[in-house]
Scaffold this motif. Structure first.
Motif, PDB file in Angstrom:
ATOM      1  N   ALA A 340      20.431 -13.165 -23.554  1.00 62.26           N
ATOM      2  CA  ALA A 340      20.649 -14.446 -24.237  1.00 62.26           C
ATOM      3  C   ALA A 340      20.718 -15.587 -23.227  1.00 62.26           C
ATOM      4  O   ALA A 340      20.203 -16.696 -23.480  1.00 62.26           O
ATOM      5  CB  ALA A 340      21.935 -14.388 -25.056  1.00 62.26           C
ATOM      6  N   LEU A 341      21.336 -15.347 -22.077  1.00 65.22           N
ATOM      7  CA  LEU A 341      21.440 -16.377 -21.045  1.00 65.22           C
ATOM      8  C   LEU A 341      20.062 -16.752 -20.502  1.00 65.22           C
ATOM      9  O   LEU A 341      19.769 -17.936 -20.291  1.00 65.22           O
ATOM     10  CB  LEU A 341      22.343 -15.886 -19.902  1.00 65.22           C
ATOM     11  CG  LEU A 341      22.552 -16.863 -18.742  1.00 65.22           C
ATOM     12  CD1 LEU A 341      23.319 -18.099 -19.214  1.00 65.22           C
ATOM     13  CD2 LEU A 341      23.297 -16.188 -17.586  1.00 65.22           C
ATOM     14  N   ARG A 342      19.208 -15.739 -20.282  1.00 62.80           N
ATOM     15  CA  ARG A 342      17.848 -16.033 -19.827  1.00 62.80           C
ATOM     16  C   ARG A 342      17.097 -16.878 -20.842  1.00 62.80           C
ATOM     17  O   ARG A 342      16.368 -17.815 -20.492  1.00 62.80           O
ATOM     18  CB  ARG A 342      17.085 -14.727 -19.546  1.00 62.80           C
ATOM     19  CG  ARG A 342      17.432 -14.066 -18.232  1.00 62.80           C
ATOM     20  CD  ARG A 342      16.406 -13.014 -17.849  1.00 62.80           C
ATOM     21  NE  ARG A 342      16.324 -11.933 -18.833  1.00 62.80           N
ATOM     22  CZ  ARG A 342      17.096 -10.852 -18.809  1.00 62.80           C
ATOM     23  NH1 ARG A 342      18.009 -10.703 -17.870  1.00 62.80           N
ATOM     24  NH2 ARG A 342      16.947  -9.909 -19.729  1.00 62.80           N
ATOM     25  N   GLY A 343      17.286 -16.544 -22.124  1.00 57.41           N
ATOM     26  CA  GLY A 343      16.641 -17.329 -23.173  1.00 57.41           C
ATOM     27  C   GLY A 343      17.123 -18.769 -23.183  1.00 57.41           C
ATOM     28  O   GLY A 343      16.318 -19.701 -23.306  1.00 57.41           O
ATOM     29  N   VAL A 349      15.042 -25.328 -19.340  1.00 55.74           N
ATOM     30  CA  VAL A 349      14.008 -25.801 -18.419  1.00 55.74           C
ATOM     31  C   VAL A 349      12.946 -26.611 -19.152  1.00 55.74           C
ATOM     32  O   VAL A 349      12.448 -27.625 -18.649  1.00 55.74           O
ATOM     33  CB  VAL A 349      13.353 -24.607 -17.683  1.00 55.74           C
ATOM     34  CG1 VAL A 349      12.131 -25.052 -16.896  1.00 55.74           C
ATOM     35  CG2 VAL A 349      14.374 -23.933 -16.759  1.00 55.74           C
ATOM     36  N   MET A 350      12.607 -26.187 -20.353  1.00 50.36           N
ATOM     37  CA  MET A 350      11.544 -26.843 -21.120  1.00 50.36           C
ATOM     38  C   MET A 350      12.053 -28.004 -21.974  1.00 50.36           C
ATOM     39  O   MET A 350      11.257 -28.770 -22.509  1.00 50.36           O
ATOM     40  CB  MET A 350      10.873 -25.815 -22.044  1.00 50.36           C
ATOM     41  CG  MET A 350      10.304 -24.596 -21.329  1.00 50.36           C
ATOM     42  SD  MET A 350       9.024 -25.042 -20.134  1.00 50.36           S
ATOM     43  CE  MET A 350       7.748 -25.635 -21.256  1.00 50.36           C
ATOM     44  N   ALA A 351      13.369 -28.156 -22.090  1.00 48.75           N
ATOM     45  CA  ALA A 351      13.945 -29.112 -23.043  1.00 48.75           C
ATOM     46  C   ALA A 351      13.829 -30.554 -22.573  1.00 48.75           C
ATOM     47  O   ALA A 351      13.769 -30.832 -21.372  1.00 48.75           O
ATOM     48  CB  ALA A 351      15.405 -28.773 -23.298  1.00 48.75           C
ATOM     49  N   ASN A 352      13.825 -31.440 -23.536  1.00 44.10           N
ATOM     50  CA  ASN A 352      13.828 -32.877 -23.261  1.00 44.10           C
ATOM     51  C   ASN A 352      15.179 -33.519 -23.573  1.00 44.10           C
ATOM     52  O   ASN A 352      15.510 -34.568 -23.021  1.00 44.10           O
ATOM     53  CB  ASN A 352      12.742 -33.579 -24.096  1.00 44.10           C
ATOM     54  CG  ASN A 352      11.343 -33.137 -23.695  1.00 44.10           C
ATOM     55  OD1 ASN A 352      11.046 -33.020 -22.510  1.00 44.10           O
ATOM     56  ND2 ASN A 352      10.494 -32.871 -24.684  1.00 44.10           N
ATOM     57  N   SER A 353      15.952 -32.910 -24.454  1.00 44.61           N
ATOM     58  CA  SER A 353      17.238 -33.490 -24.853  1.00 44.61           C
ATOM     59  C   SER A 353      18.392 -32.728 -24.222  1.00 44.61           C
ATOM     60  O   SER A 353      18.281 -31.537 -23.902  1.00 44.61           O
ATOM     61  CB  SER A 353      17.383 -33.452 -26.377  1.00 44.61           C
ATOM     62  OG  SER A 353      17.512 -32.113 -26.833  1.00 44.61           O
ATOM     63  N   SER A 354      19.519 -33.428 -24.049  1.00 44.07           N
ATOM     64  CA  SER A 354      20.716 -32.787 -23.491  1.00 44.07           C
ATOM     65  C   SER A 354      21.179 -31.648 -24.381  1.00 44.07           C
ATOM     66  O   SER A 354      21.689 -30.636 -23.900  1.00 44.07           O
ATOM     67  CB  SER A 354      21.838 -33.818 -23.338  1.00 44.07           C
ATOM     68  OG  SER A 354      21.494 -34.809 -22.397  1.00 44.07           O
ATOM     69  N   ILE A 360      26.126 -23.105 -20.634  1.00 39.43           N
ATOM     70  CA  ILE A 360      27.457 -22.955 -20.029  1.00 39.43           C
ATOM     71  C   ILE A 360      27.700 -21.456 -19.900  1.00 39.43           C
ATOM     72  O   ILE A 360      27.972 -20.774 -20.891  1.00 39.43           O
ATOM     73  CB  ILE A 360      28.552 -23.622 -20.887  1.00 39.43           C
ATOM     74  CG1 ILE A 360      28.244 -25.117 -21.050  1.00 39.43           C
ATOM     75  CG2 ILE A 360      29.921 -23.425 -20.257  1.00 39.43           C
ATOM     76  CD1 ILE A 360      29.186 -25.839 -21.989  1.00 39.43           C
ATOM     77  N   PRO A 361      27.571 -20.910 -18.695  1.00 42.88           N
ATOM     78  CA  PRO A 361      27.607 -19.453 -18.538  1.00 42.88           C
ATOM     79  C   PRO A 361      29.008 -18.883 -18.731  1.00 42.88           C
ATOM     80  O   PRO A 361      30.012 -19.597 -18.627  1.00 42.88           O
ATOM     81  CB  PRO A 361      27.144 -19.265 -17.088  1.00 42.88           C
ATOM     82  CG  PRO A 361      27.591 -20.515 -16.392  1.00 42.88           C
ATOM     83  CD  PRO A 361      27.422 -21.614 -17.408  1.00 42.88           C
ATOM     84  N   PHE A 362      29.064 -17.594 -19.006  1.00 45.04           N
ATOM     85  CA  PHE A 362      30.329 -16.866 -18.987  1.00 45.04           C
ATOM     86  C   PHE A 362      30.773 -16.838 -17.528  1.00 45.04           C
ATOM     87  O   PHE A 362      30.255 -16.095 -16.709  1.00 45.04           O
ATOM     88  CB  PHE A 362      30.114 -15.463 -19.559  1.00 45.04           C
ATOM     89  CG  PHE A 362      31.293 -14.548 -19.443  1.00 45.04           C
ATOM     90  CD1 PHE A 362      32.594 -15.022 -19.410  1.00 45.04           C
ATOM     91  CD2 PHE A 362      31.092 -13.175 -19.378  1.00 45.04           C
ATOM     92  CE1 PHE A 362      33.676 -14.169 -19.291  1.00 45.04           C
ATOM     93  CE2 PHE A 362      32.172 -12.299 -19.267  1.00 45.04           C
ATOM     94  CZ  PHE A 362      33.455 -12.808 -19.221  1.00 45.04           C
ATOM     95  N   PHE A 363      31.737 -17.682 -17.201  1.00 50.41           N
ATOM     96  CA  PHE A 363      31.998 -18.039 -15.812  1.00 50.41           C
ATOM     97  C   PHE A 363      32.546 -16.873 -14.985  1.00 50.41           C
ATOM     98  O   PHE A 363      32.166 -16.696 -13.828  1.00 50.41           O
ATOM     99  CB  PHE A 363      32.963 -19.222 -15.758  1.00 50.41           C
ATOM    100  CG  PHE A 363      33.025 -19.888 -14.416  1.00 50.41           C
ATOM    101  CD1 PHE A 363      31.920 -20.552 -13.907  1.00 50.41           C
ATOM    102  CD2 PHE A 363      34.174 -19.852 -13.651  1.00 50.41           C
ATOM    103  CE1 PHE A 363      31.959 -21.166 -12.669  1.00 50.41           C
ATOM    104  CE2 PHE A 363      34.230 -20.474 -12.418  1.00 50.41           C
ATOM    105  CZ  PHE A 363      33.121 -21.129 -11.923  1.00 50.41           C
ATOM    106  N   SER A 364      33.436 -16.099 -15.549  1.00 50.90           N
ATOM    107  CA  SER A 364      34.012 -14.982 -14.789  1.00 50.90           C
ATOM    108  C   SER A 364      32.944 -13.993 -14.350  1.00 50.90           C
ATOM    109  O   SER A 364      33.016 -13.417 -13.254  1.00 50.90           O
ATOM    110  CB  SER A 364      35.079 -14.267 -15.621  1.00 50.90           C
ATOM    111  OG  SER A 364      36.173 -15.115 -15.863  1.00 50.90           O
ATOM    112  N   LEU A 365      31.938 -13.789 -15.198  1.00 50.74           N
ATOM    113  CA  LEU A 365      30.846 -12.877 -14.834  1.00 50.74           C
ATOM    114  C   LEU A 365      29.980 -13.496 -13.738  1.00 50.74           C
ATOM    115  O   LEU A 365      29.502 -12.785 -12.844  1.00 50.74           O
ATOM    116  CB  LEU A 365      30.008 -12.545 -16.059  1.00 50.74           C
ATOM    117  CG  LEU A 365      28.915 -11.486 -15.851  1.00 50.74           C
ATOM    118  CD1 LEU A 365      29.519 -10.165 -15.397  1.00 50.74           C
ATOM    119  CD2 LEU A 365      28.106 -11.282 -17.136  1.00 50.74           C
TER     120      LEU A 365
END
Length: 462
Positions: A340-343, A349-354, A360-365
């Motif tokens: 899911a994170l890769r997706g 990368v391809m997006a134009n809007s914020s 926002i990754p699972f930070f502990s991992l």
């Protein structure tokens, strides 16, 4: 923003085969820098009249060099090498040469200041910066003004950081952590019953906390502290990973807030309603790309005081929660989450809007991944040279994080909800167990014994 360093793979035992090329202490393989002496790597960082280092190299070396040399020592070395490059004499060619060097050195310092501003909280770093910029700007008004603007911009950024840290201390100082089960006047549903709005406000908090984490904090956490540091240096050292630690603390707070909100209501129907609400909030977080809040909510709902509430769970539509748990399943080294994170990353990368750029990754991992990368690869090779292949990999992971943390939150702020999420009272683990047992009695003798012990110890403190 630094460009993402390319991956050169792990350490290869055939590193020094015929394909390797050596340039002044730097070893290349297939045109990729793979190792070198620390001295050669520092010299490779320093611009000359005809050379300026690649930005990916600058970011990678400045990020990871602290594993081998302290930032203020590196600054001192850069200043020393610059002085050595200034040939004695007062000929016109010497002046022209120095004029060509100065803007490149200033550019290097600018990249250092903009990407790693927290390094300059150390007074020794500031002295080194002032010394070098003074040498660059001596007798030249243009460079003097540029150096002055560089230092003023740095001071502004450090001032903002100080204000943020003071605000965090104030919030933490006013947030009740209840060691006993006590009545809580408000609950999240009385503040806002729209899961999408709450998910948006959680995303605001996540992005603000992320934005203050310096990239060097990921590497600084691995650096062994020098016992010879004086008290002031120790104080500086404490701050080197403070924002990273504050972000981890936020995750824990959100988990405990979710558990507190669920365990507090006396009526089963109300507890089930809160559970359903947080499941919907978690789903909206997933849709946004806010995996950290998603995992914190799941973590809170999986805490034993919550998971044991079987009568309450029987009233909850658990199918949606099961889907979210499946996405964040730790099996296979979090395979589903990483997919899911890769997706989300590809979408970003391809997006134009914020809104579409949000990751926002699972930070502990993320921290765990970087930790194991650091532990699994040697910093130095058998000949004492720095293993630069490892540094490329570290930089690759951290630079991806850098791109994520710079996304501006597209949602409107709701200060009432934000204030509640940041300051609402939370129970300790023992208080959660007591509330859980009071709401749904113990199922076995072990739970009965614990309930009695908690009532005895916690109620005496009340």
């Amino acid at each position: 923003m630094p460009q993402t360093p390319h991956s050169t793979g792990g350490y290869n035992k055939n590193l020094y085969q015929a394909k390797d090329e050596v340039y002044s202490g730097l070893y290349y393989r297939d045109n990729n820098l793979v190792s070198g002496s620390l001295e050669a790597l520092i010299r490779h960082l320093l611009p000359t009249v005809d050379y300026y280092p690649d930005r990916t190299y600058i970011f990678t070396f400045l990020l990871s060099s602290r594993l081998f040399i302290r930032p203020y020592e590196l600054m001192s070395k850069v200043c020393q090498l610059y002085v050595e490059q200034q040939r004695p004499g007062d000929t016109q060619s010497d002046k022209i040469r120095l004029r060509k060097m100065a803007p490149k050195i200033l550019q290097l310092l600018t990249e250092w200041v903009e990407t790693f501003p927290y390094d300059f909280r150390d007074e020794r770093m500031m002295r080194g910066l002032k010394d070098l910029t003074h040498r660059l700007s001596a007798g030249d008004e243009i460079y003097r003004n540029a150096a002055s603007q560089l230092q003023q911009g740095l001071i502004r950024r450090l001032t903002v950081l100080g204000q943020y840290e003071e605000a965090l201390l104030k919030i933490n100082g006013t947030t009740p952590v209840l060691g006993v089960k006590a009545p809580i006047r408000r609950d999240v549903l009385s503040i806002c019953d729209d899961p999408f709005t709450v998910a948006q406000q959680l995303t605001h908090i996540e992005l603000e906390r992320l934005s203050y984490i310096g990239p060097e904090e990921f590497v600084q956490a691995f650096v062994q502290k020098d016992p010879m540091d004086n008290d002031k240096s120790r104080f500086i050292g404490q701050k080197k990973v403070a924002n990273l630690e504050a972000y981890v603390d936020w995750f824990n707070r959100l988990s405990y807030l979710v558990a507190t909100e669920i365990c507090t209501p006396v009526k089963k129907k109300q507890r089930a309603r809160v559970m359903d609400f947080f499941i919907d909030v978690a789903r909206e977080c997933f849709n946004i790309g806010n995996f950290n809040s998603l995992m914190a909510i799941i973590s809170g709902m999986n805490m034993t005081p919550v998971s044991r509430l079987k009568k309450t769970w029987s009233k909850v539509k658990t199918a949606k929660f099961d889907i979210l748990e499946h996405q964040m399943d730790p099996s296979g080294n979090f395979y589903n989450y990483r997919t899911a994170l890769r997706g989300a990353t590809q979408r970003s990368v391809m997006a134009n809007s914020s809104r579409e750029k949000m990751v926002i990754p699972f930070f502990s991992l993320l921290i765990k991944d970087i930790y194991f990368l650091n532990e699994s690869c040697a910093n130095r090779l058998h000949n004492g040279h720095v293993n630069f292949q490892k540094l490329w990999e570290l930089a690759k992971q951290v630079s991806e994080f850098m791109s994520w943390k710079k996304v501006e939150c597209p949602f409107d702020k709701d200060r009432k909800i934000l204030h509640y999420l940041l300051t609402a009272p939370i129970y300790t683990e023992d208080a959660l167990y007591l509330a859980s047992y009071d709401n749904e009695g113990p199922d076995n003798n072990m739970e009965k014994d614990r309930w009695k012990a908690l009532r005895s110890t916690l109620l005496q403190r009340a």
